[in-house]
Design a protein around this motif. Structure first.
Motif, short mmCIF file in Angstrom:
data_model
loop_
_atom_site.label_atom_id
_atom_site.label_comp_id
_atom_site.label_asym_id
_atom_site.label_seq_id
_atom_site.Cartn_x
_atom_site.Cartn_y
_atom_site.Cartn_z
N GLY A 59 0.81 -1.21 0.00
CA GLY A 59 0.00 0.00 0.00
C GLY A 59 0.84 1.26 0.00
O GLY A 59 2.03 1.23 0.37
N SER A 60 0.23 2.36 -0.43
CA SER A 60 0.92 3.65 -0.51
C SER A 60 0.11 4.72 0.21
O SER A 60 -1.12 4.67 0.23
N ILE A 61 0.81 5.68 0.82
CA ILE A 61 0.17 6.76 1.56
C ILE A 61 0.71 8.08 1.02
O ILE A 61 1.92 8.23 0.80
N LEU A 62 -0.19 9.04 0.84
CA LEU A 62 0.20 10.38 0.40
C LEU A 62 0.19 11.32 1.59
O LEU A 62 -0.80 11.40 2.33
N VAL A 63 1.29 12.05 1.79
CA VAL A 63 1.38 13.06 2.85
C VAL A 63 1.17 14.43 2.23
O VAL A 63 1.82 14.78 1.24
N VAL A 64 0.25 15.22 2.81
CA VAL A 64 0.01 16.59 2.33
C VAL A 64 0.16 17.55 3.51
O VAL A 64 -0.09 17.19 4.66
N ARG A 65 0.59 18.76 3.21
CA ARG A 65 0.78 19.76 4.26
C ARG A 65 -0.36 20.78 4.21
O ARG A 65 -0.68 21.33 3.16
#
Length: 230
Positions: free
Chosen positions: A180-186
């Motif tokens: 699985g992949s996770i996207l980090v956003v600020r």
């Protein structure tokens, strides 16, 4: 001067989950961990990568802190710096970067020779190693697949820190090899359009996108510093 800058960079990279495990921010990392454990009812998430749309969105610190809370749960964790362009794990954990992932992928050393134990119980590390001229090719290689298969036999959780997905293809390539992949956003930094393009880029290669971590949320706006959602 360069040495002084490096020291300043090291001083700034505090692992909140290690130095203050009872803090509200650490609790939010544990919430992310819990949600990930329930993200897939059909199969266990053993290998995952974190990426972002662009630089300076808190991806690497989020990755490191997530690895710490997994280890604090009693899982045997391997954190791998797969950003073979601008690595940071060796700064965060105060390591040298003389050997690491790049050495494994070119066949110089075996996996276990690249592993370094951290100051956190049950958390091992693999730094980037010498920056190679062909990061994408190395990450997509047969050696990378064999290394992941070997790591699966030794660790409960393997977490990869990867470059921003809109900048280079590295995260897309590696996403084919992980669960699985996770996207980090600020918060107030990442543009909505960029975040959407990042998710689309991962889905275009059939990556399993587990969700998004919202980083750096204003405390006045919400009690949650980090939020996970599909």
């Amino acid at each position: 001067m360069a040495r002084k800058r490096q020291f300043k960079n090291n001083k700034m990279r505090h692992l909140i989950t290690k130095i203050s495990p009872r803090s509200p921010i650490s609790e939010q990392y544990r919430t992310v961990r819990t949600n990930l454990q329930f993200a897939s009812a059909d199969e266990e998430i053993q290998t995952l990568l974190l990426t972002s749309a662009g630089p300076s969105e808190g991806k690497s610190m989020t990755t490191a802190n997530l690895a710490v809370v997994y280890a604090q749960q009693g899982k045997k964790v391997l954190l791998i710096d797969a950003d073979l362009r601008k690595p940071t794990i060796h700064y965060t954990f105060r390591l040298d970067n003389l050997k690491g992932l790049s050495n494994v992928l070119v066949g110089d050393i075996p996996l276990q020779e690249a592993v370094v134990p951290s100051a956190v119980q049950d958390l091992d590390l693999i730094s980037c190693g010498p920056i190679p001229p062909n990061p994408s090719e190395l990450l997509g290689s047969k050696r990378m697949q064999r290394m992941i298969a070997e790591a699966r036999e030794l660790y409960d959780v393997i977490i990869f820190d990867t470059p921003p997905v809109l900048a280079v293809t590295d995260a897309q390539i590696l996403s084919a090899f992980v669960d699985g992949s996770i996207l980090v956003v600020r918060s107030k930094s990442t543009e909505t359009e960029s975040a959407q393009k990042a998710v689309e880029s991962l889905k275009a290669v059939n990556a399993k996108v587990l969700g998004t971590v919202l980083n750096d949320r204003d405390k006045k706006e919400s009690n949650h510093y980090y939020y996970y959602g599909s």
